[in-house]
Scaffold this motif. Structure first.
Motif, PDB file in Angstrom:
ATOM      1  N   PHE A 209      -1.459  38.457 -10.071  1.00 54.79           N
ATOM      2  CA  PHE A 209      -2.261  39.532  -9.498  1.00 54.79           C
ATOM      3  C   PHE A 209      -3.521  38.947  -8.865  1.00 54.79           C
ATOM      4  N   ASP A 210      -3.778  39.343  -7.636  1.00 55.77           N
ATOM      5  CA  ASP A 210      -4.954  38.908  -6.896  1.00 55.77           C
ATOM      6  C   ASP A 210      -6.058  39.954  -7.093  1.00 55.77           C
ATOM      7  N   LEU A 211      -6.967  39.701  -8.028  1.00 58.81           N
ATOM      8  CA  LEU A 211      -8.006  40.671  -8.342  1.00 58.81           C
ATOM      9  C   LEU A 211      -8.971  40.865  -7.176  1.00 58.81           C
ATOM     10  N   THR A 212      -9.224  39.804  -6.413  1.00 57.30           N
ATOM     11  CA  THR A 212     -10.097  39.947  -5.246  1.00 57.30           C
ATOM     12  C   THR A 212      -9.476  40.896  -4.222  1.00 57.30           C
ATOM     13  N   GLY A 213      -8.173  40.764  -3.999  1.00 59.47           N
ATOM     14  CA  GLY A 213      -7.493  41.671  -3.076  1.00 59.47           C
ATOM     15  C   GLY A 213      -7.551  43.107  -3.554  1.00 59.47           C
ATOM     16  N   ILE A 214      -7.400  43.324  -4.860  1.00 57.27           N
ATOM     17  CA  ILE A 214      -7.470  44.677  -5.420  1.00 57.27           C
ATOM     18  C   ILE A 214      -8.874  45.241  -5.241  1.00 57.27           C
ATOM     19  N   GLU A 215      -9.881  44.432  -5.504  1.00 58.46           N
ATOM     20  CA  GLU A 215     -11.261  44.887  -5.314  1.00 58.46           C
ATOM     21  C   GLU A 215     -11.543  45.215  -3.855  1.00 58.46           C
ATOM     22  N   ASP A 216     -11.066  44.370  -2.949  1.00 62.59           N
ATOM     23  CA  ASP A 216     -11.270  44.637  -1.526  1.00 62.59           C
ATOM     24  C   ASP A 216     -10.587  45.938  -1.113  1.00 62.59           C
ATOM     25  N   GLY A 217      -9.387  46.191  -1.659  1.00 60.53           N
ATOM     26  CA  GLY A 217      -8.692  47.435  -1.364  1.00 60.53           C
ATOM     27  C   GLY A 217      -9.455  48.651  -1.857  1.00 60.53           C
ATOM     28  N   TYR A 218     -10.056  48.521  -3.020  1.00 63.03           N
ATOM     29  CA  TYR A 218     -10.888  49.605  -3.546  1.00 63.03           C
ATOM     30  C   TYR A 218     -12.081  49.857  -2.624  1.00 63.03           C
ATOM     31  N   ASP A 219     -12.716  48.785  -2.171  1.00 63.51           N
ATOM     32  CA  ASP A 219     -13.859  48.945  -1.271  1.00 63.51           C
ATOM     33  C   ASP A 219     -13.447  49.618   0.037  1.00 63.51           C
ATOM     34  N   ARG A 220     -12.288  49.241   0.578  1.00 63.41           N
ATOM     35  CA  ARG A 220     -11.815  49.877   1.817  1.00 63.41           C
ATOM     36  C   ARG A 220     -11.561  51.364   1.596  1.00 63.41           C
ATOM     37  N   LEU A 221     -10.986  51.691   0.453  1.00 66.36           N
ATOM     38  CA  LEU A 221     -10.702  53.097   0.161  1.00 66.36           C
ATOM     39  C   LEU A 221     -11.996  53.897   0.059  1.00 66.36           C
ATOM     40  N   ARG A 222     -13.017  53.313  -0.533  1.00 61.11           N
ATOM     41  CA  ARG A 222     -14.308  53.996  -0.631  1.00 61.11           C
ATOM     42  C   ARG A 222     -14.926  54.199   0.757  1.00 61.11           C
ATOM     43  N   ARG A 223     -14.723  53.234   1.638  1.00 61.84           N
ATOM     44  CA  ARG A 223     -15.249  53.402   2.996  1.00 61.84           C
ATOM     45  C   ARG A 223     -14.488  54.483   3.753  1.00 61.84           C
ATOM     46  N   GLU A 224     -13.191  54.557   3.566  1.00 57.72           N
ATOM     47  CA  GLU A 224     -12.380  55.554   4.274  1.00 57.72           C
ATOM     48  C   GLU A 224     -12.619  56.963   3.737  1.00 57.72           C
ATOM     49  N   LEU A 225     -12.877  57.077   2.434  1.00 56.19           N
ATOM     50  CA  LEU A 225     -13.049  58.380   1.802  1.00 56.19           C
ATOM     51  C   LEU A 225     -14.372  58.406   1.040  1.00 56.19           C
ATOM     52  N   PRO A 226     -15.475  58.381   1.761  1.00 61.50           N
ATOM     53  CA  PRO A 226     -16.782  58.296   1.102  1.00 61.50           C
ATOM     54  C   PRO A 226     -17.040  59.498   0.199  1.00 61.50           C
ATOM     55  N   GLY A 227     -17.597  59.202  -0.968  1.00 56.50           N
ATOM     56  CA  GLY A 227     -17.947  60.260  -1.906  1.00 56.50           C
ATOM     57  C   GLY A 227     -16.827  60.700  -2.819  1.00 56.50           C
ATOM     58  N   VAL A 228     -15.608  60.239  -2.570  1.00 60.54           N
ATOM     59  CA  VAL A 228     -14.476  60.629  -3.412  1.00 60.54           C
ATOM     60  C   VAL A 228     -14.493  59.796  -4.693  1.00 60.54           C
ATOM     61  N   ASP A 229     -14.285  60.448  -5.819  1.00 63.85           N
ATOM     62  CA  ASP A 229     -14.224  59.783  -7.116  1.00 63.85           C
ATOM     63  C   ASP A 229     -12.836  59.156  -7.270  1.00 63.85           C
ATOM     64  N   ILE A 230     -12.769  57.840  -7.326  1.00 61.96           N
ATOM     65  CA  ILE A 230     -11.490  57.139  -7.414  1.00 61.96           C
ATOM     66  C   ILE A 230     -11.142  56.893  -8.876  1.00 61.96           C
ATOM     67  N   ARG A 231     -10.004  57.403  -9.299  1.00 65.14           N
ATOM     68  CA  ARG A 231      -9.514  57.186 -10.655  1.00 65.14           C
ATOM     69  C   ARG A 231      -8.129  56.548 -10.577  1.00 65.14           C
ATOM     70  N   PHE A 232      -8.086  55.278 -10.920  1.00 60.37           N
ATOM     71  CA  PHE A 232      -6.877  54.479 -10.776  1.00 60.37           C
ATOM     72  C   PHE A 232      -5.765  55.020 -11.667  1.00 60.37           C
ATOM     73  N   ALA A 233      -4.595  55.261 -11.066  1.00 63.88           N
ATOM     74  CA  ALA A 233      -3.416  55.678 -11.828  1.00 63.88           C
ATOM     75  C   ALA A 233      -2.884  54.464 -12.576  1.00 63.88           C
ATOM     76  N   MET A 234      -3.330  54.269 -13.798  1.00 61.70           N
ATOM     77  CA  MET A 234      -3.118  53.009 -14.496  1.00 61.70           C
ATOM     78  C   MET A 234      -1.664  52.753 -14.833  1.00 61.70           C
ATOM     79  N   LYS A 235      -0.822  53.779 -14.774  1.00 62.76           N
ATOM     80  CA  LYS A 235       0.605  53.547 -15.020  1.00 62.76           C
ATOM     81  C   LYS A 235       1.198  52.570 -14.009  1.00 62.76           C
ATOM     82  N   ALA A 236       0.575  52.458 -12.828  1.00 61.70           N
ATOM     83  CA  ALA A 236       1.088  51.550 -11.798  1.00 61.70           C
ATOM     84  C   ALA A 236       0.901  50.096 -12.179  1.00 61.70           C
TER      85      ALA A 236
END
Length: 389
Positions: free
Chosen positions: A19-46
């Protein structure tokens, strides 16, 4: 710059998932930029991996959990209880009580019976009702087991208020690996209708949970063609949908999303190996190649019935290829790509033991696995990178 994942893969001799943790973090940052203000709750079952949960929690993400055991894991790695909810609408009385004991106060529901149980075993809790969707356009529709009609949603939230619960929200899920923007548009229309009906009854909700379904980008379809989800359009429709729902119900309305595979699928790679490349004749007499890998449906590639993972053969660059059915190692006929839809081009000179990299395998590779079916162990994992603020 050389990928740290490639470094790990090239240095590995045993099967594992990286697992590339840096890639996951970057993906989270992109999602926050695309959907500003949205509370992101990771579906941990994935991807219920401590290091993944921890790196996302460090970025500010919460957790969508489906059981008390998932809640316990999330708490153990440092996810604040105020940033998690119990997102599974299927719960026993004991499940509800255990989650409440752990401090969880936000529960999904989709029936009067489940809501009544929450009122008894988690008194005063906040409840949000999941609306059913059709699931059209998704690889996995999720359209039957979960969700209720708009009319039932109004009944449930009205009854919840009467039982001392806080009617807090609505949720939807448009299907996993949703490939269309229209699905989000339809979900918003359904949500707007229910919010309007609730407003007439004096029920003012504080949030809408837009669920999961955001697609990963690195898969192939069952025919071997790269998937091309219109991600930019999907984000645009979601942003417009949020604006519309605030006009309907009030500017106070907050939004939650539960991405799973979108954050992790393309940032996990399996290092496997060739068990055998063989050629047998089909009943019609035509030759057929079969590539058997060391991992398959029961230890890492559970979703191989609906999609193809990209395969890389690092010791066979630009080699002559043959069309083959790709299958896992077990004595089970389901442990194979659905070869009636298409074959995979693989190097003709593959030998037993040759390394294979299975790309975009970060979603469900850990969670959908057996405890050693046919004696084939679940994949171990390692993590690389991470730690960005």
């Amino acid at each position: 710059m050389r990928s740290p994942v490639i470094t790990v893969l090239e240095g590995a001799t045993e099967d594992r998932i990286v697992f590339d943790l840096t890639g996951i973090e970057d993906g989270y940052d992109r999602l926050r930029r695309e959907l500003p203000g949205v509370d992101i709750r990771f579906a941990m079952k994935a991807c219920p991996v401590d290091e993944v949960l921890g790196c996302l929690a460090g970025k500010g993400a919460g957790v969508d959990a489906a059981s008390p055991r998932e809640l316990e894991q999330a708490l153990r790695v440092g996810v604040p209880v105020g940033r998690m909810h119990y997102g599974n609408t299927v719960k026993s009385d004991r499940d509800i009580a255990d989650a409440h004991r752990l401090g969880v106060r936000d529960f999904a529901t989709d029936s009067l019976e489940d809501m009544a149980a929450i009122a008894v075993h988690a008194p005063g809790a906040r409840v949000f009702v999941r609306l059913a969707t059709g699931g059209e356009g998704a690889l996995w529709g999720l359209s039957d087991k979960f969700g209720c009609t708009p009319a039932d949603a109004v009944r449930i939230l009205t009854a919840a208020r009467e039982k001392g619960l806080t009617p807090s929200g609505l949720s939807v899920h448009v299907g996993s690996q949703q490939m269309t923007a229209d699905a989000w548009h339809s979900a918003v229309e359904r949500l707007a209708d229910v919010l309007t009906a609730l407003g007439r009854r004096g029920i003012l909700l504080d949030h809408v949970n837009l669920g999961g379904g955001l697609p990963a980008l690195g898969y192939l379809d069952r025919y071997g063609t790269p998937l091309d989800p219109p991600l930019d359009k999907i984000f645009a429709v979601i942003r417009e949908g949020m604006r519309h729902l605030r006009k309907v119900h009030g500017e106070h309305l907050a939004f939650v999303m539960e991405p799973g595979r979108h954050l992790v699928a393309d940032h996990g790679v399996i290092r496997a190996h060739v068990a055998r490349l063989s050629k047998r004749r089909r009943p019609d007499g035509e030759p057929q190649y079969w590539l058997y890998l060391s991992c398959g449906k029961f230890n890492g590639l559970y979703e191989m019935d609906a999609l193809q993972y990209r395969l890389v053969f690092p010791t066979h660059h630009d080699a002559e290829s043959v069309p083959a059915v790709v299958a896992g190692p077990t004595c089970d006929s389901d442990d194979a790509y659905p070869h009636e839809h298409g074959l995979v081009q693989v190097p003709a000179a593959l030998a037993s033991g040759d390394p294979v990299w299975v790309l975009s395998s970060g979603a469900y590779a850990i969670s959908y696995t057996t405890q050693g079916f046919n004696g084939f162990d679940p994949l171990p994992y390692v993590c690389t990178g991470g730690g960005r603020p």
